[in-house]
Write an enzyme that holds these catalytic residues in place. Structure first.
Site, PDB file in Angstrom:
ATOM      1  N   ASP A  98      -0.916   6.774  15.308  1.00 26.53           N
ATOM      2  CA  ASP A  98      -1.657   6.132  16.334  1.00 26.53           C
ATOM      3  C   ASP A  98      -0.642   5.293  17.192  1.00 26.53           C
ATOM      4  O   ASP A  98       0.552   4.985  16.827  1.00 26.53           O
ATOM      5  CB  ASP A  98      -2.597   5.049  15.652  1.00 26.53           C
ATOM      6  CG  ASP A  98      -3.704   5.580  14.935  1.00 26.53           C
ATOM      7  OD1 ASP A  98      -4.096   7.032  15.128  1.00 26.53           O
ATOM      8  OD2 ASP A  98      -4.037   5.014  13.992  1.00 26.53           O
ATOM      9  N   TYR A 135       2.229   7.145   3.411  1.00 30.24           N
ATOM     10  CA  TYR A 135       2.443   6.016   4.389  1.00 30.24           C
ATOM     11  C   TYR A 135       2.672   4.686   3.691  1.00 30.24           C
ATOM     12  O   TYR A 135       2.406   4.634   2.331  1.00 30.24           O
ATOM     13  CB  TYR A 135       1.044   5.903   5.480  1.00 30.24           C
ATOM     14  CG  TYR A 135       0.886   6.753   6.293  1.00 30.24           C
ATOM     15  CD1 TYR A 135       1.380   6.358   7.545  1.00 30.24           C
ATOM     16  CD2 TYR A 135       0.240   7.895   6.069  1.00 30.24           C
ATOM     17  CE1 TYR A 135       0.965   7.232   8.576  1.00 30.24           C
ATOM     18  CE2 TYR A 135      -0.077   8.719   7.174  1.00 30.24           C
ATOM     19  CZ  TYR A 135       0.340   8.463   8.403  1.00 30.24           C
ATOM     20  OH  TYR A 135       0.308   9.229   9.428  1.00 30.24           O
TER      21      TYR A 135
END
Length: 261
Positions: A52, A110
């Site tokens: 993002d 992540y």
């Protein structure tokens, strides 16, 4: 036609995410321009995880097809000479045509990094998140256990997510402290839009004592984003690893970001 795999590192602060968007600055757009200059023809890149806006990557993996012959060294240094300084190609490798950066991936990892101190971080403000209340990483780890496994993660899915299903499988969540930084590390087969940032929001609420650890289970079972916590800012999030079958023999990179020991 040859297929080339790439390892890419970038600071996402100045970009509207990975994916190309008309009239907006994106990581994919910059990488494609740089590679096209080296290949002398238009290049279109596919990545493992479309990060993002504001999200970083220390180990993004991508691939592209080309009719140009260049050595691995030439792809790396040629592209880097045409890229802005906040994006780096780490390696390039010719792969078989059945390799796909997204669909061949078995897992992604992540890390969300929270600077846990009453005073906000001035120097690393674009590189880490921040929470001023003391966080108890043991409480956060207890809450995280409810999320491990295959579940419907609708409560952790951002608005506008285009995934065909909200079901994902989390293999591992680890919460640990490095001095004033709390690291939330999540490995799954794939992720939904804002999924890691929404998980981090729930775990931070638990770690600060605002919620009990079993609230994570309550949120998960609700299958309703409105029942979840806040979506934490993107600046603390890093794509740090993508796993592939060993037959592709891709280079392995150390987990990042570099400022973590």
């Amino acid at each position: 036609m040859a297929r080339i795999a790439l390892g890419i590192r970038y600071d996402g602060s100045a970009y509207h995410g990975w994916q190309v968007q008309e009239a907006l600055k994106t990581v994919q757009g910059e990488v494609e321009k740089a590679l096209s200059a080296v290949a002398n023809h238009p290049v279109f890149v596919t990545c493992a995880g479309r990060t993002d806006a504001g999200v970083h990557a220390s180990a993004q993996v991508a691939h592209f097809d080309t009719t140009a012959y260049r050595s691995d060294h030439a792809w790396v240094f040629g592209a880097n000479s045409n890229l802005p300084h906040d994006i780096s190609i780490l390696w390039a490798k010719a792969v078989e045509e059945d390799f796909h950066a997204r669909y061949s991936a078995m897992a992604r990892r992540y890390r969300y990094i929270v600077y846990n101190h009453e005073i906000r971080p001035a120097i690393l403000r674009k590189a880490i998140g921040w929470h001023y209340r003391p966080l108890d990483e043991k409480r956060m780890q207890a809450g995280a256990q409810y999320l491990i496994g295959e579940h419907d993660f609708s409560s952790f899915q951002g608005a506008g997510c285009q995934s065909r299903t909200p079901v994902r499988k989390i293999f591992q969540i680890e919460i640990y402290r490095i001095r004033r930084m709390v690291v939330i590390e999540v490995q799954a087969n794939a992720f939904l839009l804002h999924m890691v940032r929404n998980i981090a929001g729930v775990l931070i609420a638990i770690g600060s004592g605002e919620k009990h650890p079993d609230w994570a289970q309550t949120v998960l079972k609700a299958k309703d984003r409105r029942q979840g916590g806040v979506t934490v800012p993107p600046n603390g999030l890093y794509l740090v690893e993508v796993n592939y079958p060993p037959n592709f023999k891709l280079p392995r990179m150390p987990l990042g970001p570099f400022f973590l020991p």
